[in-house]
Each structure stands twice: as C-alpha cells, then as structure tokens.
Write a protein that holds these residues in place. Structure first.
Motif, PDB file in Angstrom:
ATOM      1  N   ASN A  88       0.833  -1.207   0.000  1.00 61.65           N
ATOM      2  CA  ASN A  88       0.000   0.000   0.000  1.00 61.65           C
ATOM      3  C   ASN A  88       0.866   1.255   0.000  1.00 61.65           C
ATOM      4  O   ASN A  88       0.571   2.234  -0.694  1.00 61.65           O
ATOM      5  N   LEU A  89       1.948   1.235   0.794  1.00 61.57           N
ATOM      6  CA  LEU A  89       2.878   2.365   0.823  1.00 61.57           C
ATOM      7  C   LEU A  89       3.485   2.593  -0.555  1.00 61.57           C
ATOM      8  O   LEU A  89       3.544   3.728  -1.041  1.00 61.57           O
ATOM      9  N   GLU A  90       3.926   1.527  -1.194  1.00 56.51           N
ATOM     10  CA  GLU A  90       4.542   1.639  -2.517  1.00 56.51           C
ATOM     11  C   GLU A  90       3.559   2.203  -3.539  1.00 56.51           C
ATOM     12  O   GLU A  90       3.897   3.092  -4.338  1.00 56.51           O
ATOM     13  N   ASN A  91       2.319   1.725  -3.504  1.00 55.90           N
ATOM     14  CA  ASN A  91       1.301   2.204  -4.452  1.00 55.90           C
ATOM     15  C   ASN A  91       0.975   3.678  -4.220  1.00 55.90           C
ATOM     16  O   ASN A  91       0.775   4.435  -5.176  1.00 55.90           O
ATOM     17  N   ASN A  92       0.915   4.086  -2.954  1.00 59.29           N
ATOM     18  CA  ASN A  92       0.630   5.491  -2.657  1.00 59.29           C
ATOM     19  C   ASN A  92       1.761   6.408  -3.115  1.00 59.29           C
ATOM     20  O   ASN A  92       1.507   7.513  -3.624  1.00 59.29           O
TER      21      ASN A  92
END
Length: 399
Positions: free
Chosen positions: A175-179
């Motif tokens: 999720n961090l990477e996608n954000n």
C-alpha cells in the motif's frame, strides 16, 4: 449433528491451550473473537458456549474469569537490557508484552546498521512498542521505500526519533509503494512527499482509493473555481497544509463553502485564500469553525467594530479561528486593559498568537523601556524571541 468440533488439550510451558477444529462455514463467530472477547457460537439449533477465551498466536489460552494474561518475561528482560522505558511502553501498547514471538533484537541490529544509536532505539521502542513486531524483511522493504522519498538513512533515523509511529504504524508495504507511485504521478515533488512523510505519515497508510478520491475532489474543486492547473493547485495546497489528504472530502467541502459564503469571496479570492493563509482552516470541524467565527464577530461587534473590520481581521490572519472562545476573549480584554486599542489589534491580529503570559512579560518590558503602547507598533509582541530582544535593546537605548 452435521458437524464435529474437536477439542484437544495440550500443555505448553505450563499453559493450557484448546485447539478448535470444525468444517468450514458450519459456524460463525463475532469479528472480535480473535482478540480475546467472550463470544457465542451458534449453528442453527446447536449452541456451544466458550467462556473467557483469549487467543495468543496459533492457540487458544484458557484463563479463569479473574486471571490476567501473563507477560513474556524473556521479552521484558530483553527490553530492560536494551534500556527501554518499560513503564512507558506498557502504558502505550500493553498488548505487545503478551506476545510470545517478537523481534526486538532484529530491530536493534537493523537500526544500528542504519546509524541509529542504542539510546535512540530504546526511545523508539519506549514510545512505539509495536515496532518490535516488525520482521527484518518488512523493515528492509519499508526502509527502501522511504529512501525513494528521503535522501539519506540519517534523515530517516531523525524522523523516527521524532515520530516512530510514522514508520512503524503500518506494515502494509504494498500500500505504501502504491501510494508513493500515485502521489508522484499527480505531480507532487519529492519535497512534497517528504513533507507529507514527516508531518502527516498517515497519508501513506490511507488506502490508495481513499487518496485518489481526495485528489480527484481537490482537482475538481480547482476546475470549478476557474483555475486551469489542478496539478499546481493540489501541490500548493499540500505544501500549505500537509494534513489535507487525511481529512474527509465532506469536511473540506463544508469548510470551502463556509469561507466563500461568510466572506463573500469570488472564485479567484477563494483560490488565493485556500492555497495560502486559509489552507489550515480546511482541517477544522465545520461546526467549530462557524462557532469560532460567530464568537469573534460577537466580541468585536461589542467593541464597535464594523462587519468590514471583522472580515478584514479574520482574512488577514485566518488562524485566529483556531483560538478557543475564552482564550480569544481573554487576550483581547488584556490588551485593551494595557491601553492597546482595538484598531491596533485589528491591524496586527498575529499578536493573539502569543500566550497571555508572554504578552504580560513583553508589555511590562516595553513599558519599563519607556514605550507608549497606544502609539507603538504592537506587532513586535508576536515576534520571535531573538528578534524581539534585539528590538527591546534598541528601544531601551533610545529611551
């Protein structure tokens, strides 16, 4: 009966466990069962009652009704050896101390390799104990993702020292990477993302869809106000208010409408306000913003100010809306008692930023230096300490 429940007792380190087995979809449990609450499980006419059951890892530990979960003594000793403030950690996240498997030594080794001192590591765990539940693999991946934004390991260590929650609050690295990818894609610079990471790390814990909804709302707002560069609008707004992405679109919409209707702003004036000094007002509860402005009007009207003067006062320094009613009224009353006129306050609303104790000490010093407050530029009451003291010395020499 069309289902079987097998209960097998086993002994592990002197603790009793129950293993519960049943065919899939044949019983239902409340969603908070895995967190140790008492619950009822019902399958049509059959009822099975499990009392005082709390789960730990892969087993079910049976407690008496009055017993307390025991702490992991090995973990406790390890933390004390590391210099962790155990009392502080226990108050903040007591559940960590009941885990049988933790990674405090791996965390220590990892952070030491990144340049953190033993004292900083102990402070991080004291303030955010769940940090010790992260695996080395998760830590390494998350660190690499942060390095896509932050320029050095030392800078990350400094952020963790100030706010360990920002790094350890979530372990959802995907999720961090996608954000990060999404926020770069909408035109935010590395500087913008670094500010978000430092000041509003929850932005990166939001689901990707939630951040997309907010950015879409901000871009649509920009276009509706006649600005043809939504990317620039979003960037400016986030730089002014890094918390904007963790607010709800409903709150932002209500506050934008409040500002426009209250101050009779056209689209261009509203854009300038919310991209500048009024950006932080968007964080407020709309009810609070309205009550605060109503109190400001009431107080200033009682001092014979006009509607135009009230609006000028608030628009020149919108942060005044953050002041609670009593603090606002008390500061106004004190300044008036010291022969500061209301017109001086209207022209210099930032003086209300200072606490009453600061106002009292500075006014006393200025009077002792021979200053006449009724003719003085009172803006210096809100200056930084260094700048104020330099000005005071100069005024004292002239007296």
């Amino acid at each position: 009966m069309q289902f079987r429940v097998r209960l097998a007792s086993c002994i592990s380190k002197g603790l009793n466990y129950l293993t519960i087995m049943a065919p899939r979809n044949l019983w239902h449990m409340r969603s908070n069962f895995l967190f140790g609450s008492r619950c009822w499980m019902t399958r049509f006419s059959a009822e099975i009652i499990f009392k005082s059951v709390s789960f730990r890892l892969f087993g079910v530990k049976c407690h008496n009704a009055d017993s307390e979960p025991s702490e992991n003594e090995d973990l406790l000793n390890n933390l004390l050896t590391m210099g962790v403030d155990v009392d502080m950690a226990r108050k903040r996240q007591p559940g960590v101390f009941h885990r049988m498997i933790t990674n405090e030594q791996d965390l220590k080794t990892f952070l030491l390799s990144k340049g953190a001192s033993k004292e900083v590591i102990a402070s991080i765990i004291s303030r955010y104990p769940r940090a010790i539940t992260r695996t080395p693999e998760d830590l390494s991946k998350r660190w690499d993702l942060w390095r896509n934004i932050v320029t050095s390991d030392l800078e990350i260590v400094n952020i963790l020292e100030r706010s360990p929650e920002s790094f350890f609050r979530s372990n959802n690295n995907l999720n961090l990477e996608n954000n990060i990818k999404f926020l770069y894609s909408v035109g935010l610079t590395r500087k913008c993302l670094c500010r978000l990471l430092t000041n509003a790390p929850r932005t990166f814990s939001n689901s990707l869809d939630l951040n997309k909804q907010m950015v879409d709302f901000l871009q649509a707002t920009c276009l509706s106000l006649g600005h043809n560069d939504p990317t620039d609008f979003v960037r400016k707004l986030i730089l002014k208010n890094p918390f904007i992405l963790i607010q709800s679109t409903k709150r932002l919409k209500a506050n934008i409408e409040f500002l426009q209707s209250t101050f009779n702003l056209n689209s261009e004036e509203l854009l300038v306000l919310i991209c500048g000094p009024g950006a932080e007002i968007l964080d407020l509860s709309n009810d609070y913003a309205r009550r605060s402005y109503t109190n400001i009007k009431k107080k200033l009207f009682s001092l014979e100010c006009t509607e135009e003067e009230v609006q000028k006062f608030v628009l020149s320094y919108p942060d005044v809306i953050f002041l609670a009613e009593k603090k606002f009224n008390d500061k106004i009353d004190y300044l008036l008692e010291e022969n500061v006129s209301i017109s001086q306050i209207i022209e210099n609303p930032r003086v209300l930023d200072s606490s009453i104790s600061t106002l009292k000490s500075r006014i006393r010093e200025l009077v002792n230096a021979g200053c006449n407050l009724s003719t003085l530029n009172i803006s210096l009451l809100s200056w930084s300490k260094k700048r104020y003291e330099a000005k005071l010395k100069k005024l004292s020499r002239l007296a």
